[in-house]
Write a protein that holds these residues in place. Structure first.
Motif, short mmCIF file in Angstrom:
data_model
loop_
_atom_site.label_atom_id
_atom_site.label_comp_id
_atom_site.label_asym_id
_atom_site.label_seq_id
_atom_site.Cartn_x
_atom_site.Cartn_y
_atom_site.Cartn_z
N SER A 1 1.67 1.61 -9.53
CA SER A 1 0.81 1.94 -8.39
C SER A 1 -0.37 0.99 -8.31
O SER A 1 -0.72 0.50 -7.23
CB SER A 1 0.33 3.39 -8.51
OG SER A 1 -0.58 3.70 -7.48
N TYR A 2 -0.98 0.70 -9.46
CA TYR A 2 -2.16 -0.17 -9.48
C TYR A 2 -1.83 -1.60 -9.04
O TYR A 2 -2.57 -2.20 -8.26
CB TYR A 2 -2.75 -0.21 -10.90
CG TYR A 2 -3.52 1.02 -11.30
CD1 TYR A 2 -3.80 2.04 -10.41
CD2 TYR A 2 -3.97 1.18 -12.62
CE1 TYR A 2 -4.50 3.17 -10.79
CE2 TYR A 2 -4.68 2.30 -13.01
CZ TYR A 2 -4.94 3.30 -12.10
OH TYR A 2 -5.64 4.41 -12.49
N ILE A 3 -0.71 -2.15 -9.55
CA ILE A 3 -0.43 -3.55 -9.21
C ILE A 3 -0.03 -3.69 -7.74
O ILE A 3 -0.31 -4.72 -7.12
CB ILE A 3 0.63 -4.18 -10.15
CG1 ILE A 3 1.94 -3.41 -10.13
CG2 ILE A 3 0.11 -4.28 -11.57
CD1 ILE A 3 3.04 -4.06 -10.97
N SER A 4 0.61 -2.67 -7.18
CA SER A 4 0.90 -2.72 -5.74
C SER A 4 -0.39 -2.63 -4.93
O SER A 4 -0.56 -3.33 -3.92
CB SER A 4 1.85 -1.59 -5.35
OG SER A 4 3.15 -1.82 -5.85
N ILE B 1 8.81 -1.83 -6.15
CA ILE B 1 9.46 -3.14 -6.05
C ILE B 1 10.16 -3.28 -4.69
O ILE B 1 10.15 -4.36 -4.08
CB ILE B 1 10.45 -3.35 -7.21
CG1 ILE B 1 9.70 -3.47 -8.53
CG2 ILE B 1 11.31 -4.59 -6.98
CD1 ILE B 1 10.59 -3.55 -9.75
N GLY B 2 10.72 -2.18 -4.19
CA GLY B 2 11.36 -2.23 -2.88
C GLY B 2 10.37 -2.58 -1.78
O GLY B 2 10.63 -3.45 -0.94
N PHE B 3 9.22 -1.93 -1.78
CA PHE B 3 8.20 -2.23 -0.78
C PHE B 3 7.63 -3.63 -0.99
O PHE B 3 7.30 -4.32 -0.02
CB PHE B 3 7.09 -1.19 -0.81
CG PHE B 3 7.40 0.06 -0.05
CD1 PHE B 3 7.45 0.05 1.33
CD2 PHE B 3 7.63 1.26 -0.71
CE1 PHE B 3 7.74 1.20 2.05
CE2 PHE B 3 7.92 2.42 -0.01
CZ PHE B 3 7.98 2.39 1.38
N LEU C 1 0.84 -1.21 0.00
CA LEU C 1 0.00 0.00 0.00
C LEU C 1 0.87 1.25 0.00
O LEU C 1 0.57 2.23 -0.71
CB LEU C 1 -0.92 -0.01 1.22
CG LEU C 1 -1.81 1.23 1.39
CD1 LEU C 1 -2.77 1.39 0.21
CD2 LEU C 1 -2.59 1.16 2.69
N ALA C 2 1.94 1.24 0.78
CA ALA C 2 2.85 2.39 0.81
C ALA C 2 3.46 2.63 -0.56
O ALA C 2 3.53 3.78 -1.04
CB ALA C 2 3.94 2.16 1.86
N GLY C 3 3.91 1.56 -1.21
CA GLY C 3 4.46 1.70 -2.56
C GLY C 3 3.44 2.23 -3.55
O GLY C 3 3.75 3.07 -4.40
N ALA C 4 2.20 1.76 -3.42
CA ALA C 4 1.14 2.21 -4.32
C ALA C 4 0.84 3.69 -4.13
O ALA C 4 0.67 4.44 -5.11
CB ALA C 4 -0.13 1.39 -4.09
#
Length: 683
Positions: free
Chosen positions: A117-120, A36-38, A13-16
């Protein structure tokens, strides 16, 4: 460990949020690095949670209380047991591979940051679903994956076909979700709680209760609840007849096709039914219904895959068939086998989708297999991984798909639940079809003549003619829409994809080979413990466990069984039709034209839905417009009131002449009427 659970769910969620809210400011490199990091943090945390759960540590409790109403608590909470931990590991690993693959596939796309953003966000939604310990959070995750899938399927929103596909997915899932919501409402009404543990504890006490859907017809309460919940699963996991949205979801970019079909969304329904096993085990009718729906989906969707030419749609219909096998296992109370197939399928189906995407990249976004052929020597890594995926998908030993699929078929054969015999026969038919369509894809795309070099090849001409018809239809529907340009160019040799594409393929191909080897402890042992409940009268897995003597003996024994030879027969048929005698399949197709036409039309479901539901909705809209808006509102109220005012004004205008003698005559006439009235009263 509660902090670690939060890290697993909230890191994606944070990455998104970072990639999505700052998508106009972040560079592409920064966006994919952040997400990718998150995602890597989430996957590592999921691995640590999995190890902790294997050590015997589980968790079931609230994290946040949203509100309390009439003594009912609406909470966000986690249930971390072996079933959840397994799903967390599969979801995060496959999602991480898809994130990495997306760097290569979506390079140069103007929506690059938005896609990450969507895939995260999609991964976060699925994790909230599988980690929930109550129906409120389950429903939140359920609807969230539906919403994000709508955004992802229609990611290329300038394409009319993508908009049609995401709207179709959204509406079909709303049908299933309505049933799902009814099931949750019944649970809240009769159990007085949305917490899994409380509901499961009270379920045996309410097993004898009935519920009248129609007056005078009493149904078992558990049957009604379970069927309503399963209707939700039919939508999310694309089971007949709510399967129609899944093939059209191919309009989205290939990475999301892999994510939807392999580890998220479509597996949500399978997971939900397994989680609800304490309820489903109290209704044999519901189990029978689940099994029959799964059998129909497994066999008849596999047949459609045989006639598809779009490489992604072949894999999409394969997903429908494999989901049918999982559903049949759920109906046979072989929940561990269903989850095991869910796990193995996640790996080899991700390989097939991402491999198809690698081919599409090499062919400059050409998806028609009639314009491929001979790609094996140009794309050796992609070819090898897709071949592994095809072996696993066909259920051939010693690949992962063999162990899970063979166990499901044996469970159906041993089951005493009504409909098991019917399901067993269709499962066998699906095995042959699975071998045929899996290796049809391999032989058609990677072997044989290089059709992309020969514009005069009959297959290429047929593909061009079909594409021209589709383009003409799209142009007629939207004259301002530019048809996609076929730029692969005849004579342009394909080449292997970059490492960000091939590395995820290799990493996913490894478990596609060996993930099935843990079947002894996963399916036949007490791996799930209390996470799954099976009634003693439905203990088919225990019967199969008594006959299991290890992985190698299972492989050797399979060489004498009907499913193995049906799979081999499907593979051999594909080799003959598409490798040894490539002209033969065209003649067979022509000879079986009526059957092929039915399969090409997908049994008419799309046509019927367009005519009955979409056409019916349009007819109702036209009726309300003409009868309600035009006739009642416009003609009666608006125009009618204007006509009344005009008629009244015309009448009054005759009295307001402007002549003095007219007014004097009127006054005298009025006085005469008044005097007449007074005189009549006096007399």
């Amino acid at each position: 460990m509660k902090t670690l659970y939060l890290v697993v769910a909230l890191a994606p969620l944070a990455g998104a949020l970072i990639s999505g809210l700052l998508c106009m400011r972040l560079s592409n490199r920064a966006a994919h690095t952040v997400t990718i990091g998150f995602m890597l943090v989430s996957a590592i945390a999921a691995g640590l949670v999995f190890r902790d759960v294997l050590a015997g540590n589980t968790f079931n409790g609230p994290v946040y209380t949203w509100l309390v109403s009439d003594g009912i608590r609406f909470e966000v909470g986690f249930l971390i047991d072996r079933l959840t931990a397994t799903m967390m590991l599969v979801v995060t690993f496959v999602s991480l591979m898809v994130h990495l693959y997306t760097i290569g596939y979506m390079a140069g796309d103007p929506g690059y940051n938005r896609f990450f953003s969507y895939i995260s966000l999609f991964t976060f939604s699925m994790l909230m679903l599988v980690m929930s310990n109550n129906f409120l959070q389950l429903f939140f995750g359920w609807e969230a994956v539906g919403l994000v899938s709508y955004l992802l399927i229609g990611f290329w929103y300038t394409r009319p076909t993508a908009i049609y596909a995401n709207l179709k997915a959204f509406l079909v899932n709303r049908v299933g979700d309505f049933g799902f919501l009814l099931g949750i409402a019944l649970i809240l009404a009769y159990f007085g709680s949305l917490d899994y543990a409380e509901v499961f504890a009270k379920a045996p006490q309410l097993a004898g209760n009935t519920y009248e859907i129609f007056g005078g017809h009493a149904w078992s309460l558990m049957t009604v609840i379970c069927i309503c919940l399963f209707i939700g699963a039919m939508g999310k996991s694309a089971q007949f007849p709510l399967h129609v949205w899944l093939p059209d979801s191919m309009e989205g970019p290939t990475p999301i096709s892999a994510l939807i079909h392999a580890a998220t969304m479509v597996t949500a329904g399978i997971f939900m039914v397994a989680r609800m096993s304490p309820l489903f085990e109290l209704s044999q009718t519901a189990l029978s219904f689940v099994m029959i729906i799964g059998a129909i989906t497994a066999f008849f969707m596999a047949l459609i895959a045989i006639v598809q030419y779009d490489i992604k749609r072949v894999v999409a219909y394969s997903t429908l068939s494999q989901l049918g096998y999982m559903t049949m296992a759920l109906g046979a109370s072989a929940y561990s086998a269903a989850i095991f197939h869910l796990m193995t399928h996640a790996f080899f189906k991700a390989v097939l989708f991402l491999g198809a995407g690698s081919v599409i990249i090499a062919m400059h976004h050409e998806q028609d297999m009639r314009k491929m052929g001979g790609l094996a020597k140009y794309m050796p890594i992609t070819y090898l991984t897709v071949l592994i995926g095809a072996f696993a998908n066909a259920g051939l030993p010693p690949f992962a798909g063999f162990f899970s699929k063979d166990t499901i078929i044996e469970a159906l054969h041993a089951s005493q639940i009504p409909g098991a015999g019917f399901a067993y026969l269709l499962a066998l038919g699906g095995v042959f079809a699975g071998g045929l369509y899996s290796f049809r894809l391999v032989f058609y795309a990677f072997h044989g003549k290089e059709r992309f070099r020969d514009p005069h090849d009959p297959a290429v001409l047929a593909a061009d003619a079909e594409k021209a018809v589709v383009a003409a239809a799209a142009a007629a529907a939207d004259p301002h829409h530019d048809a996609p340009h076929d730029d692969h160019g005849h004579g342009a040799a394909p080449h292997e994809s970059p490492w960000v594409v091939t590395l995820p393929l290799v990493l996913l191909a490894i478990p596609s080979v060996c993930a099935g080897w843990v079947i002894g402890s996963f399916v036949f042992g007490d791996y799930f413990g209390d996470a799954i409940f099976v009634s003693p009268t439905h203990a088919v897995i225990e019967e199969l466990a008594a006959e299991f003597h290890g992985v190698l003996p299972m492989i050797v024994h399979s060489l004498t069984t009907l499913p193995f030879w049906l799979a081999v027969g499907g593979m051999a048929t594909a080799a003959v039709l598409y490798l040894l005698k490539p002209d033969l399949h065209g003649k067979i197709r022509q000879g079986l034209r009526p059957l092929v036409r039915i399969l090409e039309e997908k049994y008419g479901f799309d046509r019927f839905n367009d005519w009955f539901f979409a056409g019916g909705a349009r007819a109702v809209g036209r009726g309300l417009w003409r009868g309600g808006d035009v006739t009642v509102i416009d003609n009666f109220f608006v125009n009618g009131s204007a006509r009344v005012v005009g008629w009244t004004a015309g009448l009054v205008r005759r009295l307001q002449t402007g002549y003095l003698y007219t007014y004097a005559f009127t006054m005298i006439l009025g006085i005469l009427v008044l005097l007449s009235f007074v005189t009549a009263q006096l007399w």
